[in-house]
Design a protein around this motif. Structure first.
Motif, PDB file in Angstrom:
ATOM      1  N   LYS A 196      55.158  19.613  -2.783  1.00  0.00           N
ATOM      2  CA  LYS A 196      55.565  20.454  -1.659  1.00  0.00           C
ATOM      3  C   LYS A 196      54.616  20.293  -0.474  1.00  0.00           C
TER       4      LYS A 196
ATOM      5  N   ASP B 102      59.487  20.953  -9.154  1.00  0.00           N
ATOM      6  CA  ASP B 102      60.429  22.067  -9.251  1.00  0.00           C
ATOM      7  C   ASP B 102      60.403  22.937  -8.006  1.00  0.00           C
TER       8      ASP B 102
ATOM      9  N   VAL C 160      60.270  21.650  -4.937  1.00  0.00           N
ATOM     10  CA  VAL C 160      60.683  20.810  -3.816  1.00  0.00           C
ATOM     11  C   VAL C 160      62.195  20.638  -3.832  1.00  0.00           C
ATOM     12  N   LYS C 161      62.811  20.952  -2.716  1.00  0.00           N
ATOM     13  CA  LYS C 161      64.252  20.773  -2.594  1.00  0.00           C
ATOM     14  C   LYS C 161      64.596  19.479  -1.860  1.00  0.00           C
ATOM     15  N   ASP C 162      63.563  18.850  -1.272  1.00  0.00           N
ATOM     16  CA  ASP C 162      63.799  17.622  -0.521  1.00  0.00           C
ATOM     17  C   ASP C 162      64.095  16.458  -1.459  1.00  0.00           C
ATOM     18  N   ASP C 163      64.446  15.339  -0.867  1.00  0.00           N
ATOM     19  CA  ASP C 163      64.745  14.124  -1.615  1.00  0.00           C
ATOM     20  C   ASP C 163      63.464  13.555  -2.208  1.00  0.00           C
TER      21      ASP C 163
END
Length: 364
Positions: free
Chosen positions: A164, A198, A200-203
């Motif tokens: 993150k 877990d 991180v929502k990014d690619d």
């Protein structure tokens, strides 16, 4: 998710009658014990990884050295012996799973010497750094200390990254003329553990591409709370001849890399090649000009390669970290293998024209 990087590994008191159920210590082909250096920012998950190793039932006898060197570590300081009055190495503590652990105040060399001279042979040694952005001085110690040379080998450098926060650091670096110190740790790493995925929502593929833009040599392992397959950490042999074929893959990477990543003020990876054989003495002088004299504006952190040496049937391997380098003969060239020189560089302000042209003079 909270991280426990501020918590030291927990020692478990063993009852007197406890016996080890571990398998006998395994020996590498060289008979030496591998040393893995673990780096990473506070909060990334270094101590989480160490705690995981110290509590896992992996069947290996592992020694973990926690240091308090800080930023001032250097070869000279680490090799100072302050005598019997100095508290250099704290008492070794045996853990329930057969591992041992200690904290080192000043002399890393003394701690390693105690380990390799002990009756209980270790399978592996982990060295967790504290506040150390540049692990190159540790590499110097592991390569240069005569008393340790025949007993241990540098296996790999592991860097733990908070996935993150790394995204934020990348964004800041994009709009700045400077770069975060975390990029240094990636540049020196053989393995990057991309931790806290877990959160991180990014690619994640994009994050891995950013890591490989800095260091194309590195292996990226994703994790949550550093729960990784320990086979990705132990016995990497990153400084041996085990993965010499990787250089060919990196050469292809270099050919396909966008032009703007070939020469700028960021940390990046470049590859050069030369078909004709070169003279070993001239290669050594060339390396000393690059790494010691720094006759160009390039700041070279690492280089790795294979060499085709005049009047030799043996493939030679090249390893360098900062000013320390090593060129050694390895296996014989196979009949089906094309004899070429292939070298990978990781550093800042790299110029492929200067590197290629200067190396070409080693064949004359």
């Amino acid at each position: 998710m909270a991280d426990d990087d501020d918590c030291p590994p927990l020692a478990v008191e063993l009852p007197p009658q406890t016996t080890s159920l571990l398998s006998p210590a395994s020996s590498s082909a060289s008979g030496r014990v591998g040393v893995t250096v673990i780096t990473g920012y506070l909060g990334a998950g270094k101590s989480t990884l160490v705690n995981y190793i110290l509590s896992a039932q992996h069947g290996k006898r592992i020694a973990v050295i926690l240091n308090e060197f800080g930023e001032e570590i250097g070869v000279e300081r680490a090799m100072i012996n302050e005598g019997q009055g100095g508290a250099l190495v704290e008492e070794w503590v045996e853990l329930a799973n057969g591992c041992v652990c200690c904290t080192v105040k000043h002399s890393l060399v003394q701690a390693l010497e105690q380990l390799v001279q002990s009756k209980e042979r270790m399978d592996h040694i982990l060295l967790e750094t504290t506040g150390l952005a540049d692990p190159a001085p540790l590499v110097s110690i592991l390569w240069l200390d005569d008393q340790l040379e025949s007993s241990i080998r540098l296996d790999s450098i592991i860097t733990v990254i908070d996935a993150k926060n790394f995204r934020r650091q990348i964004d800041e670096h994009t709009n700045s003329s400077s770069f975060p110190e975390a990029f240094h740790q990636i540049a020196f790493a053989d393995v990057v553990i991309l931790n806290k995925i877990d959160l991180v929502k990014d690619d994640l593929e994009d994050l891995e591409r950013k890591i490989h833009d800095v260091n194309a040599l590195v292996t990226v392992v994703r994790s949550v709370r550093c729960q990784v397959d320990l086979n990705t950490i132990f016995d990497r042999q990153a400084y041996g001849v085990k993965n010499s074929s990787q250089v060919q893959e990196l050469l292809e990477y270099s050919k396909s890399a966008p032009p703007n990543s070939r020469h700028d003020n960021s940390i990046s990876t470049l590859c050069i090649s030369e078909q004709d054989p070169v003279y070993l003495a001239k290669v050594e002088s060339w390396l000393e000009d690059l790494l010691w004299e720094k006759k160009s504006n390039m700041d070279i952190y690492r280089c790795k390669g294979i060499l085709h040496i005049h009047n030799s049937n043996h493939l030679h391997t090249l390893q360098a970290v900062r000013e320390v380098y090593e060129v050694v003969p390895a296996r014989e060239w196979s009949d089906t293998q094309s004899r070429m020189n292939k070298i990978v560089f990781i550093g800042r302000d790299l110029d492929i024209s200067i590197l290629q042209d200067s190396f070409s003079r080693c064949k004359q």
